[in-house]
Design an enzyme around this catalytic site. Structure first.
Site, short mmCIF file in Angstrom:
data_model
loop_
_atom_site.label_atom_id
_atom_site.label_comp_id
_atom_site.label_asym_id
_atom_site.label_seq_id
_atom_site.Cartn_x
_atom_site.Cartn_y
_atom_site.Cartn_z
CE LYS A 198 5.40 3.08 3.13
NZ LYS A 198 4.65 3.75 2.16
NE ARG A 255 -0.32 2.52 4.74
CZ ARG A 255 0.40 3.36 3.83
NH1 ARG A 255 0.52 2.82 2.74
NH2 ARG A 255 1.00 4.46 4.34
NE ARG A 281 6.81 13.19 3.85
CZ ARG A 281 6.41 11.83 3.92
NH1 ARG A 281 7.15 11.03 3.19
NH2 ARG A 281 5.39 11.52 4.39
NE ARG A 295 2.63 12.95 1.83
CZ ARG A 295 2.95 11.56 1.92
NH1 ARG A 295 3.78 11.20 1.03
NH2 ARG A 295 2.11 10.93 2.53
NE ARG A 307 0.71 9.63 7.01
CZ ARG A 307 1.76 10.06 6.46
NH1 ARG A 307 2.06 11.31 6.89
NH2 ARG A 307 2.48 9.38 5.53
P1 AMP Z 1 1.84 6.59 1.81
O1 AMP Z 1 2.39 7.56 0.66
O2 AMP Z 1 2.14 5.26 1.52
O3 AMP Z 1 2.18 7.11 3.17
O4 AMP Z 1 -0.05 6.68 1.67
C1 AMP Z 1 -0.61 8.07 2.08
C2 AMP Z 1 -1.85 7.75 2.45
O5 AMP Z 1 -2.70 7.00 1.48
C3 AMP Z 1 -2.04 6.95 3.63
O6 AMP Z 1 -2.12 7.55 4.80
C4 AMP Z 1 -3.51 6.49 3.29
O7 AMP Z 1 -4.54 7.49 3.78
C5 AMP Z 1 -3.70 6.26 2.03
N1 AMP Z 1 -3.12 4.81 1.72
C6 AMP Z 1 -2.04 4.29 1.12
N2 AMP Z 1 -1.87 2.92 0.95
C7 AMP Z 1 -2.75 2.42 1.62
C8 AMP Z 1 -3.28 1.07 1.96
N3 AMP Z 1 -2.62 0.11 1.62
N4 AMP Z 1 -4.57 1.04 2.70
C9 AMP Z 1 -5.36 2.21 3.08
N5 AMP Z 1 -4.97 3.49 3.06
C10 AMP Z 1 -3.63 3.55 2.17
#
Ligand code: AMP
Length: 198
Positions: A13, A88, A127, A133, A144
């Site tokens: 995404k 989310r 990844r 990461r 996750r």
């Molecule tokens: P992502 O890069 O979108 O996978 O986000 C990485 C991490 O950031 C997630 O695993 C959460 O810990 C935090 N995070 C990102 N977006 C949100 C959200 N909308 N609500 C809560 N935590 C978020």
């Protein structure tokens, strides 16, 4: 255009959000990227978010919502945006509704990138080997994905009930997925399909 892109971790995404936003001329707003930048810069927001992120948990809604509200107030988001990774949770959907309703605005479309779990896991493990990461370890990856199924699929259902959801197959090459995603989004939001062929 005000768009939301939803996909499980590893669905691509972020990659697609960057390309779609460039094509449509709206900023991609990635909550994950904003959190990571704050963690890197040791800001107070980063300090609040870091443990949740490392454990693969969601950062609490109150923190996340406020951050998004502030970001959406910035100048570049006034003509439209593509939200990547937000909302989310159902509580975040309600909060976003509140922000937009008070400005008499709405979401144009919500795009879900669909990738089978088995492929997500193999992509994420690959990844993990490359990116370093801190939330790409096997145990955290599993968590996750669970959270995605438990919480974020309820967000998908919400938008689906409202008739705003479009899905795109997220498997295959980046350019194939992009083409499908643009097609789905432009059809859903009524933007001329010529954008797809530009
Ligand atoms: P992502 O890069 O979108 O996978 O986000 C990485 C991490 O950031 C997630 O695993 C959460 O810990 C935090 N995070 C990102 N977006 C949100 C959200 N909308 N609500 C809560 N935590 C978020």
């Amino acid at each position: 255009m005000r768009l939301v892109i939803i996909g499980a971790p590893g669905s691509g995404k972020g990659t697609q959000a960057a390309r779609i936003s460039e094509k449509l001329g709206v900023p991609a707003i990635s909550t994950g990227d904003i959190f990571r930048e704050n963690v890197r810069n040791l800001t107070p927001l980063g300090q609040k978010a870091t443990t949740f992120m490392d454990n693969g948990d969601f950062v609490p809604d109150a923190i996340t919502n406020q951050m998004v509200r502030d970001r959406l107030r910035e100048e570049d988001a006034q003509q439209g945006f593509l939200l990547d990774g937000y909302p989310r949770t159902v509580a975040q959907v309600d909060y976003l509704d509140g922000i937009l309703n008070s400005a008499e605005l709405g979401i144009s479309a919500v795009l879900q990138l669909v990738v089978p779990d088995s492929e997500l896991v193999s992509r994420l493990l690959a990844r993990a080997a490359e990116s370093g990461r801190s939330d790409d370890t096997e145990q955290v990856i599993k968590h996750r994905l669970e959270l995605y199924h438990q919480q974020t699929e309820r967000v998908v259902s919400r938008y689906s009930e409202r008739g705003m959801l479009v899905k795109a197959d997220g498997t295959g090459s980046i350019s194939d997925v992009l083409e499908r995603a643009l097609q789905a989004v432009t059809e859903a939001s009524g933007v001329l399909s010529r954008l797809v062929s530009q």
